[in-house]
Design a protein around this motif. Structure first.
Motif, PDB file in Angstrom:
ATOM      1  N   GLU A  70      50.200  36.395  41.286  1.00 24.29           N
ATOM      2  CA  GLU A  70      49.482  35.409  42.096  1.00 24.29           C
ATOM      3  C   GLU A  70      48.098  35.146  41.510  1.00 24.29           C
ATOM      4  O   GLU A  70      47.625  33.996  41.459  1.00 24.29           O
ATOM      5  N   MET A  71      47.460  36.205  41.059  1.00 23.99           N
ATOM      6  CA  MET A  71      46.146  36.071  40.433  1.00 23.99           C
ATOM      7  C   MET A  71      46.218  35.087  39.263  1.00 23.99           C
ATOM      8  O   MET A  71      45.406  34.163  39.133  1.00 23.99           O
ATOM      9  N   CYS A  72      47.198  35.268  38.389  1.00 19.44           N
ATOM     10  CA  CYS A  72      47.331  34.410  37.217  1.00 19.44           C
ATOM     11  C   CYS A  72      47.603  32.963  37.612  1.00 19.44           C
ATOM     12  O   CYS A  72      47.005  32.037  37.063  1.00 19.44           O
ATOM     13  N   PRO A 104      44.377  43.862  39.402  1.00 27.05           N
ATOM     14  CA  PRO A 104      43.801  42.713  40.112  1.00 27.05           C
ATOM     15  C   PRO A 104      42.306  42.859  40.371  1.00 27.05           C
ATOM     16  O   PRO A 104      41.546  41.898  40.238  1.00 27.05           O
ATOM     17  N   TRP A 105      41.856  44.067  40.723  1.00 31.18           N
ATOM     18  CA  TRP A 105      40.422  44.263  40.976  1.00 31.18           C
ATOM     19  C   TRP A 105      39.614  43.967  39.718  1.00 31.18           C
ATOM     20  O   TRP A 105      38.590  43.283  39.756  1.00 31.18           O
ATOM     21  N   GLY A 135      50.641  41.253  42.998  1.00 31.43           N
ATOM     22  CA  GLY A 135      49.202  41.067  42.884  1.00 31.43           C
ATOM     23  C   GLY A 135      48.781  40.251  41.691  1.00 31.43           C
ATOM     24  O   GLY A 135      48.162  39.198  41.822  1.00 31.43           O
ATOM     25  N   LEU A 136      49.115  40.700  40.488  1.00 34.47           N
ATOM     26  CA  LEU A 136      48.613  40.031  39.301  1.00 34.47           C
ATOM     27  C   LEU A 136      49.278  38.677  39.054  1.00 34.47           C
ATOM     28  O   LEU A 136      48.653  37.768  38.509  1.00 34.47           O
ATOM     29  N   VAL A 183      40.401  42.093  37.109  1.00 35.70           N
ATOM     30  CA  VAL A 183      40.417  40.671  36.780  1.00 35.70           C
ATOM     31  C   VAL A 183      39.435  39.911  37.671  1.00 35.70           C
ATOM     32  O   VAL A 183      38.662  39.065  37.204  1.00 35.70           O
ATOM     33  N   MET A 184      39.437  40.211  38.954  1.00 30.27           N
ATOM     34  CA  MET A 184      38.558  39.498  39.875  1.00 30.27           C
ATOM     35  C   MET A 184      37.086  39.780  39.594  1.00 30.27           C
ATOM     36  O   MET A 184      36.245  38.892  39.720  1.00 30.27           O
ATOM     37  N   ARG A 207      47.033  31.342  40.514  1.00 30.64           N
ATOM     38  CA  ARG A 207      45.973  30.674  41.264  1.00 30.64           C
ATOM     39  C   ARG A 207      44.688  30.520  40.446  1.00 30.64           C
ATOM     40  O   ARG A 207      43.905  29.600  40.684  1.00 30.64           O
ATOM     41  N   GLU A 208      44.459  31.417  39.501  1.00 26.52           N
ATOM     42  CA  GLU A 208      43.226  31.379  38.710  1.00 26.52           C
ATOM     43  C   GLU A 208      43.447  30.828  37.301  1.00 26.52           C
ATOM     44  O   GLU A 208      42.510  30.787  36.510  1.00 26.52           O
TER      45      GLU A 208
END
Length: 344
Positions: A220-222, A182-183, A217-218, A185-186, A224-225
């Motif tokens: 939600e990242m995918c 996640p870090w 983590g990842l 990707v962000m 939302r982004e």
């Protein structure tokens, strides 16, 4: 075949992506061509490869997979009908034979990209991915992050600027990450947002019934982004076909390549037995259930399936028609609670 689009683009991709890392060692050129013929005939228009393939990578065979895809493009004339993904390797003391320095410096990216294009017999790659991070982080079987001595300095802006240059030259259409956190990707999203640089479209990470770490983590990242997961090892190196429960054979991948043993633990075996019981109960093969579970996740862009035989490939592609009920999903989650992600 079912299709979606590469996130934030109008490029149509099949929900099944043909993984090709066996082409050049476990599969001959003729067998690789036969797999691509069959997959394309069934509507698979998305192929994934990497400069280091075939696996395991070694001096004599690295780049062989891209060469086999290239000869298929030349023979079939279907380059324009295929969405092609490839990758540049990250730092590794094992792969020094590939080029002078294994990093994501402008020089290294240029050399790697140009060599891939030559092997693939094409002028462009639709999705160019960073195979793993330059920095030391948790990947390839390391479950949690541990602080380690690391000489890496944050160069993500420069990496994106370099890739942007190749996009403007027409050698790359879009970019993606692989084996990221996640870090990571962000940081890439941050640089692209504030510096007006190319935005990553996908992340290629392991995801299966034996490894659902992506959900922490990842996922939600995918969602939302709007980054799509390209799930690799959805059958956990064949373990989730159930064949290993009947005993190991010399030609099985884990027997051939014991260095890739993340799915060969006692916990993985016990979890697989329980998943096999669920599949049997509902009249499914374990392969069908395992792939269907991956296919129907909301954060999925495409599931990367690789096979060494056409029979395996046929079953894997057909799994896209299987939809798991809420009852099956509840029973799967009950096994996950007993054996949470036995393969890191």
């Amino acid at each position: 075949m079912k299709y979606t689009t590469l996130p934030n683009t109008d490029i149509k991709i099949s929900k099944i992506c043909l993984g090709t890392m066996t082409f050049g060692q476990q599969n001959t050129e003729a067998e690789g061509h036969a797999q691509m013929d069959y997959a394309f005939e069934k509507g698979v228009n998305f192929f994934d490869t990497a400069e280091m393939y075939s696996i395991p990578s070694k001096l004599e065979t690295y780049g062989s997979t891209e060469k086999i895809i290239g000869t298929w493009f030349k023979k079939s004339g279907k380059r324009e009908e295929v969405v092609l993904a490839s990758k540049i390797v990250g730092p590794s003391p094992s792969f020094g034979y590939m080029r002078e320095k294994l990093d994501f410096s402008p020089k290294s990216i240029q050399v790697a990209l140009d060599q891939s294009l030559q092997r693939l017999q094409t002028d462009y790659i639709d999705l160019y991915q960073l195979h793993w991070p330059e920095r030391k982080t948790n990947m390839f079987g390391q479950r949690g992050f541990k602080v380690q001595p690391d000489a890496w300095e944050d160069n993500i802006q420069l990496v994106l600027e370099t890739l942007d240059g190749f996009i403007k030259q027409g050698k790359i259409k879009h970019i993606g990450l692989s084996n990221e956190t996640p870090w990571g990707v962000m940081r890439f999203l941050e640089e692209s947002k504030y510096k007006n640089l190319p935005r990553v479209k996908t992340i290629q990470n392991p995801y299966s019934l034996l490894n659902r770490i992506f959900e922490t983590g990842l996922s939600e990242m995918c969602l939302r982004e709007n980054i799509g997961l390209l799930a690799y090892s959805p059958l956990a190196f064949g373990v989730l076909s159930g064949k290993y429960l009947k005993g190991m054979k010399p030609n099985y991948r884990i027997a051939l390549f014991p260095q890739y043993g993340r799915y060969n633990s006692e916990q993985c075996t016990e979890a697989t037995k329980l998943y096999q019981k669920i599949a049997d109960k509902y009249g499914l093969s374990l392969t069908e259930m395992a792939l269907a579970f991956v296919n129907q996740q909301a954060f999925m862009a495409s599931s990367i399936i690789g096979a060494t035989t056409l029979e395996q490939l046929k079953e894997n592609i057909a799994s896209l028609d299987v939809v798991l009920s809420d009852e099956i999903l509840k029973e799967i989650d009950a096994v996950q609670a007993i054996f949470p992600d036995p393969a890191p």
